[in-house]
Structures are given as structure tokens and as C-alpha cells.
Design a protein around this motif. Structure first.
Motif, PDB file in Angstrom:
ATOM      1  N   ALA A 120     -18.871 -20.061  55.493  1.00 16.24           N
ATOM      2  CA  ALA A 120     -18.162 -18.939  55.493  1.00 16.24           C
ATOM      3  C   ALA A 120     -17.224 -18.834  56.633  1.00 16.24           C
ATOM      4  O   ALA A 120     -16.325 -18.120  56.464  1.00 16.24           O
ATOM      5  CB  ALA A 120     -19.175 -17.677  55.152  1.00 16.24           C
ATOM      6  N   LYS A 121     -17.759 -19.028  57.805  1.00 15.47           N
ATOM      7  CA  LYS A 121     -17.012 -18.829  59.041  1.00 15.47           C
ATOM      8  C   LYS A 121     -15.913 -19.874  59.064  1.00 15.47           C
ATOM      9  O   LYS A 121     -14.664 -19.564  59.555  1.00 15.47           O
ATOM     10  CB  LYS A 121     -18.018 -18.766  60.212  1.00 15.47           C
ATOM     11  CG  LYS A 121     -17.337 -18.417  61.822  1.00 15.47           C
ATOM     12  CD  LYS A 121     -18.251 -18.676  62.674  1.00 15.47           C
ATOM     13  CE  LYS A 121     -17.530 -18.365  64.267  1.00 15.47           C
ATOM     14  NZ  LYS A 121     -17.285 -16.930  64.473  1.00 15.47           N
ATOM     15  N   LEU A 122     -16.262 -21.061  58.599  1.00 16.67           N
ATOM     16  CA  LEU A 122     -15.286 -22.054  58.721  1.00 16.67           C
ATOM     17  C   LEU A 122     -13.942 -21.791  57.713  1.00 16.67           C
ATOM     18  O   LEU A 122     -12.976 -22.181  58.065  1.00 16.67           O
ATOM     19  CB  LEU A 122     -16.088 -23.628  58.177  1.00 16.67           C
ATOM     20  CG  LEU A 122     -14.930 -24.733  58.288  1.00 16.67           C
ATOM     21  CD1 LEU A 122     -14.556 -25.053  59.730  1.00 16.67           C
ATOM     22  CD2 LEU A 122     -15.997 -25.863  57.811  1.00 16.67           C
ATOM     23  N   ALA A 123     -14.521 -21.219  56.498  1.00 18.69           N
ATOM     24  CA  ALA A 123     -13.202 -20.987  55.655  1.00 18.69           C
ATOM     25  C   ALA A 123     -13.631 -19.667  54.765  1.00 18.69           C
ATOM     26  O   ALA A 123     -14.847 -19.567  54.141  1.00 18.69           O
ATOM     27  CB  ALA A 123     -13.317 -22.096  54.430  1.00 18.69           C
ATOM     28  N   PRO A 124     -12.989 -18.573  54.967  1.00 21.30           N
ATOM     29  CA  PRO A 124     -13.259 -17.308  54.306  1.00 21.30           C
ATOM     30  C   PRO A 124     -13.498 -17.177  53.090  1.00 21.30           C
ATOM     31  O   PRO A 124     -14.163 -16.476  52.364  1.00 21.30           O
ATOM     32  CB  PRO A 124     -12.050 -16.347  54.816  1.00 21.30           C
ATOM     33  CG  PRO A 124     -11.670 -16.881  55.927  1.00 21.30           C
ATOM     34  CD  PRO A 124     -11.853 -18.697  55.838  1.00 21.30           C
TER      35      PRO A 124
END
Length: 428
Positions: A120-124
């Protein structure tokens, strides 16, 4: 526990060698939160986090030595479940086995939850309940599928993955050492007694996981030699890696380390944002490979319980590829449920307490097996000063359990009593 030696593991393929077992152990330990734990350690212990790691490394070294000798004497599926049962009887063995499996499945849930958070932090686009559920189910389902392909295929893929996933960590240490600020190593508030206790439990979790790979001991080639060599080599490597990683993270972020949700990525981001992105990818990869190692070893415990009559018989069935397929799918399903309903830190602290109780039993079993001169697969290893390692390992783990909250300790006692009740019911 009925039967012994090879009879207990009839039909399983002994295809795991020293390198494969050592890398599976590294997989089971590194990746079990090292990308997230430096921040938790800093929040709990501030500048004393490195001291907590060193103390836990010493305690775990004693445990590893005990497990190395005990494992060489009773190399069977279920690992600790097998040799604790051989040393103290089937009821104590079952308690140890359930503690092993509980620690594994709680950790699997925590790591799967952490993996979803990292993505989730890598890709919203991966944020939110629905994408989170799809990630958890997809990752655990895919890794279960790999393990259904056979122990040789799974162990080789995990060994290759271990090599790949270590690259970001080696870059982090190698590059970070060139940029760290020595003054930041002592930055932060001095911890109170509660903080030190929390740090010890978190760092113990960081060192735990070898019992997961030992679950596949019934499929290890030349176990009397392979088990101790693989364990000692793997845990020696892990100790050096952890101390170096915490040192670099503290030296780059200083007081900001405790507030970071992705500490290694944030630390590298200070040097170059592209390095931060690389560490985020490494976080997700490492956690996924760790889950693969968990699904290699931990389901063998369910297989062993069912084989010995403590769980439904279908869990002991082997597929055409000689793997306990139903046990693997069951373990994966429970891991999904825990990951969806729990959080990383909650699950890993509970896993740490369960493993501490298990390690006490394993240390005492090593001494008991030597006294009885048990040797089920060739000449076992005889380590010097075993009595000292037993006292240090068991005593350290007992002290660590005392650091838990009353609710956590009560839950651990309840699990032990429930395991004893299960044994009594199934024996009747």
C-alpha cells in the motif's frame, strides 16, 4: 507419539540438503519483520536498541546450540514437536508442537498483514480493505501452490529467493555505512523498564523462525550432519546482519527512526529516493519469501499431529507429489484469516511469547536426549558445554515471558492447558 525414526516419516522425500535448509532458515528469520522492526526497536528502547539485539543474540545462540544437538538426534517431521515428545512423552510433545505451530501461524498472519501495508505504501492503489484482502489471499494462495509442487521444487525456489531478497539488505548496509552519522547512534530518549521489556520481545521475534524450517526435518538428507550445520551457519549470519541493519538505520535516521513506518526505505531515501524505492520493493519481496518458508515448514506440524492421531486424518494425507497438501492449504487459510483481522505488532508479540515457551522445552529436551543417548538417524552431534547452553537458553526465555503483559501471559497459559486437554481427550 507412536513409532520412531524413519517409520514416522514413511513416504516423505528426504531431499533437503545443508544449503537448502540453511537458506530456508535464513528465509524464516530474516524477512520476519526486519524491514519494519528497527523502528519498533527504536520506539521501545531508543539508543539502547543495539544492546537489546546483542542480549537476544546471546540468548538465542544458546537456544540454537540446544536445538542443533536435539535435532540431530530426532530428525522427524514437526521438528521440535518430535524431539520434545521423544524426550518427555507425547503430552509434552503435543504442547510443544502446538506452541510451534501457533507461533508460526501468528507470525504468518503478522507478516502477511505487513506485506499488504508495504505494498500500500509502494502503490496507493493497493490501499483499502478490498485490495488488502486480495493481496493477502493472492500471496498466500500462490505460495501454497508452490509448496504443493513438491518439497524439492519448493526448497530450491526458496533457496534462490533467499539469495535475491538479501541483495537490498546488503545494499542497505554497504551504502548506509558510508553515510551514517556516528552521533545519531546515541540519539533518542532513554527507555524506561517497560520499553526495554517491549524491545526484548520484539528483538526475540526478529531472531525466531528456525522452528519453522525444522518442521520439515523429516525431509532432510543426512540429518545428523545437515541439521546442526545448517542451523548454526544460518543463525550466525542472521546475528551479524541484524546488528548491522539496526546500526545503519539508527545512524541514518537518528531520533526519526522511531516514527518511521518503513524505516529501511526512509533511511535509504535520505541518500537517494531511488534507493528508498528499491528498499520498499525489497520489503515486499522479503516478506513474501518468508511466507513461502513458513508454508514449507509449518504445515508439516499439522501433518504430524494428524499422523499421530491428534487431528483429523485427512491432514496426514500425502498428495501424488509426496506433500501434505491438505495441511498446507489449511495453514494458508488460517494465515489469511489472521492477516485480515490482526495487525503486525500485535501478532508478532503473541508469536514471540509462544516461541519462548517452545524454546524452553527444546533446550530441556536437548539435555534429556543426551542423557538417554537417543540417536534415531546416525551418530548425533555432541556439543561442548551443553548444560551451560541449556541453563542460559531456558533461563533467558523464561525471563522474556515474564516481560509480557498479564493478558499475554494468561493467553499463553491457556494455550498450554488447552493442548493438555486435547491430548487427554484424544487419548481417551
Amino acid at each position: 507419539m507412536a513409532g520412531g525414526g524413519a517409520a514416522r516419516d514413511e513416504g516423505l522425500d528426504r531431499g533437503i540438503g545443508t544449503y537448502a535448509l540453511a537458506t530456508a532458515t535464513v528465509n524464516a528469520v530474516i524477512g520476519a519483520g526486519i524491514f519494519s522492526l528497527p523502528a519498533g526497536m527504536a520506539r521501545a528502547a531508543g539508543p539502547d536498541a543495539l544492546v537489546a539485539y546483542l542480549l537476544c543474540a546471546l540468548a538465542m545462540a544458546a537456544v540454537v546450540l540446544c536445538f542443533a544437538e536435539a535435532g540431530s538426534r530426532v530428525p522427524t517431521s514437526g521438528g521440535t514437536y518430535g524431539y520434545v515428545g521423544e524426550a518427555f512423552g507425547p503430552m509434552v510433545g503435543l504442547v510443544a508442537g502446538i506452541l510451534t505451530w501457533l507461533g508460526c501461524v501468528l507470525a504468518a498472519g503478522g507478516i502477511a498483514a505487513g506485506l499488504a501495508d508495504a505494498l500500500a505504501k509502494l502503490a496507493p492503489a493497493f490501499a483499502g480493505p478490498a485490495p488488502r484482502l486480495l493481496i493477502i489471499v493472492g500471496v498466500l494462495g500462490s505460495l501454497a501452490g508452490i509448496n504443493l509442487m513438491g518439497v524439492r521444487t519448493a526448497s530450491r525456489l526458496l533457496a534462490a529467493g533467499a539469495t535475491v531478497k538479501l541483495v537490498p539488505l546488503l545494499l542497505f548496509v554497504g551504502i548506509g555505512l558510508l553515510f551514517l552519522d556516528p552521533a545519531k547512534l546515541s540519539a533518542g530518549r532513554a527507555p524506561d523498564a517497560g520499553g526495554i521489556g517491549r524491545a526484548v520481545l520484539l528483538s526475540l521475534f526478529a531472531f525466531q523462525g528456525m522452528e519453522t524450517s525444522l518442521g520439515a526435518s523429516g525431509e532432510v538428507r543426512d540429518p545428523a550432519r545437515t541439521l546442526p550445520r545448517a542451523l548454526i551457519a544460518a543463525m550466525g549470519f542472521v546475528t551479524v546482519a541484524y546488528i548491522a541493519i539496526q546500526c545503519v538505520a539508527q545512524g541514518l535516521l537518528g531520533e526519526a527512526l522511531g516514527a518511521s513506518s518503513a524505516p529501511l526505505a526512509d533511511a535509504m531515501g535520505l541518500i537517494d529516493p531511488r534507493l528508498g524505492l528499491l528498499l520498499l520493493i525489497g520489503t515486499a519481496l522479503s516478506m513474501a519469501i518468508w511466507l513461502g518458508s513458513d508454508l514449507l515448514g509449518a504445515p508439516r506440524l499439522l501433518f504430524a499431529f494428524a499422523r499421530d492421531g491428534f487431528l483429523p486424518a485427512p491432514l496426514a494425507r500425502l498428495s501424488k507429489r509426496q506433500v501434505p497438501a491438505i495441511a498446507i492449504l489449511t495453514h494458508a487459510a488460517i494465515g489469511v484469516l489472521l492477516a485480515v483481522t490482526g495487525t503486525f505488532e500485535e501478532l508478532v508479540v503473541l508469536a514471540a511469547l509462544a516461541s519462548c515457551a517452545l524454546y524452553i522445552a527444546g533446550c530441556l529436551a536437548a539435555w534429556r536426549l543426551r542423557v538417554r543417548d537417543v540417536a534415531q538417524a546416525g551418530t548425533p552431534v555432541r556439543l561442548p558445554w551443553l548444560g551451560s547452553w541449556v541453563v542460559l537458553g531456558a533461563g533467558s526465555m523464561l525471563a522474556a515471558i515474564a516481560l509480557g503483559s498479564w493478558a499475554e501471559i494468561g493467553g499463553l497459559i491457556a494455550v498450554i492447558l488447552a493442548s493438555m486437554l486435547l491430548y487427554a481427550v484424544m487419548r481417551r
